[in-house]
Enzyme design. Sequence first.
Site, PDB file in Angstrom:
ATOM      1  N   GLY A  46      59.866  46.318 -34.313  1.00 50.78           N
ATOM      2  CA  GLY A  46      61.168  46.982 -34.566  1.00 50.78           C
ATOM      3  C   GLY A  46      61.360  47.743 -35.679  1.00 50.78           C
ATOM      4  N   GLN A  51      64.579  51.690 -43.305  1.00 52.14           N
ATOM      5  CA  GLN A  51      63.320  51.212 -43.763  1.00 52.14           C
ATOM      6  C   GLN A  51      62.410  52.419 -44.031  1.00 52.14           C
ATOM      7  OE1 GLN A  51      62.604  48.453 -40.356  1.00 52.14           O
ATOM      8  NE2 GLN A  51      61.459  47.391 -42.078  1.00 52.14           N
ATOM      9  N   CYS A  94      58.398  41.101 -41.347  1.00 53.20           N
ATOM     10  CA  CYS A  94      58.919  42.408 -41.739  1.00 53.20           C
ATOM     11  C   CYS A  94      58.129  43.460 -42.341  1.00 53.20           C
ATOM     12  CB  CYS A  94      60.450  42.069 -42.478  1.00 53.20           C
ATOM     13  SG  CYS A  94      61.173  43.801 -42.986  1.00 53.20           S
ATOM     14  N   LEU A  95      58.160  44.726 -41.834  1.00 58.77           N
ATOM     15  CA  LEU A  95      57.333  45.612 -42.255  1.00 58.77           C
ATOM     16  C   LEU A  95      57.740  46.246 -43.628  1.00 58.77           C
ATOM     17  CD1 LEU A  95      57.201  48.236 -39.265  1.00 58.77           C
ATOM     18  CD2 LEU A  95      55.296  46.310 -39.803  1.00 58.77           C
ATOM     19  N   HIS A 136      67.404  41.035 -36.656  1.00 55.80           N
ATOM     20  CA  HIS A 136      66.622  41.267 -37.729  1.00 55.80           C
ATOM     21  C   HIS A 136      66.835  42.756 -38.197  1.00 55.80           C
ATOM     22  CE1 HIS A 136      62.642  41.317 -40.088  1.00 55.80           C
ATOM     23  NE2 HIS A 136      63.077  42.487 -39.945  1.00 55.80           N
ATOM     24  N   GLU A 137      66.951  43.603 -36.966  1.00 54.55           N
ATOM     25  CA  GLU A 137      67.073  44.854 -37.445  1.00 54.55           C
ATOM     26  C   GLU A 137      68.529  45.309 -37.677  1.00 54.55           C
ATOM     27  OE1 GLU A 137      64.326  46.587 -37.834  1.00 54.55           O
ATOM     28  OE2 GLU A 137      63.087  45.237 -36.767  1.00 54.55           O
ATOM     29  N   HIS A 140      69.092  44.742 -41.399  1.00 57.66           N
ATOM     30  CA  HIS A 140      68.507  45.937 -42.206  1.00 57.66           C
ATOM     31  C   HIS A 140      69.612  46.954 -42.524  1.00 57.66           C
ATOM     32  CE1 HIS A 140      64.280  45.273 -43.080  1.00 57.66           C
ATOM     33  NE2 HIS A 140      63.851  45.047 -41.586  1.00 57.66           N
TER      34      HIS A 140
END
Length: 169
Positions: A46, A51, A94-95, A136-137, A140
Amino acid sequence: MAIMKILAYPDQFLREPVKPVDKIDDPLQEIIEDMADTMYDAPGVGLAAIQAGIDRSIIVYDAEADLEARKFEVLINPKIIEYHGVTISENEGCLSVPDFRCDVRRAERIIVEGLDRDGKHMKFEVEGTPAVILQHEIDHLNGILFIDRVSALKRQIYKRKRQKMLKSE
Ligand code: NI
């Protein structure tokens, strides 16, 4: 194909809630394709626009992480309207939070509302892995990172580790 640069902790841009998308146009479609390219390249399951340094409410995700099939989902201006049950998301990562994984408490099932990439209104129920990815997304988009949802001690340990990483870069 364009790979975007992914911002990483402790970049402050990741901490500001984003603005809603108000126009479904060609530039938006391009951003979505670039986001998908970036997610598959990383690779991740995702990615939220924030991000990639874009101050808009857009997420792409693919629970299968299938680079070949590239059947990713898009949600614009998403909102979670109901939370049900509890699950532990094991080894969440997480990226934007390099070299850290941790178990996170999440809702088992959620009801989400938003727009698809054509601007069509959507409302659906989702559970299991895709529900965790969406939580999670969508976090963000509100300036929240998954490390905010783990113990203060674990967060502190990561913070120190990350500072050391950055110094040696
Ligand atoms: Ni993330």
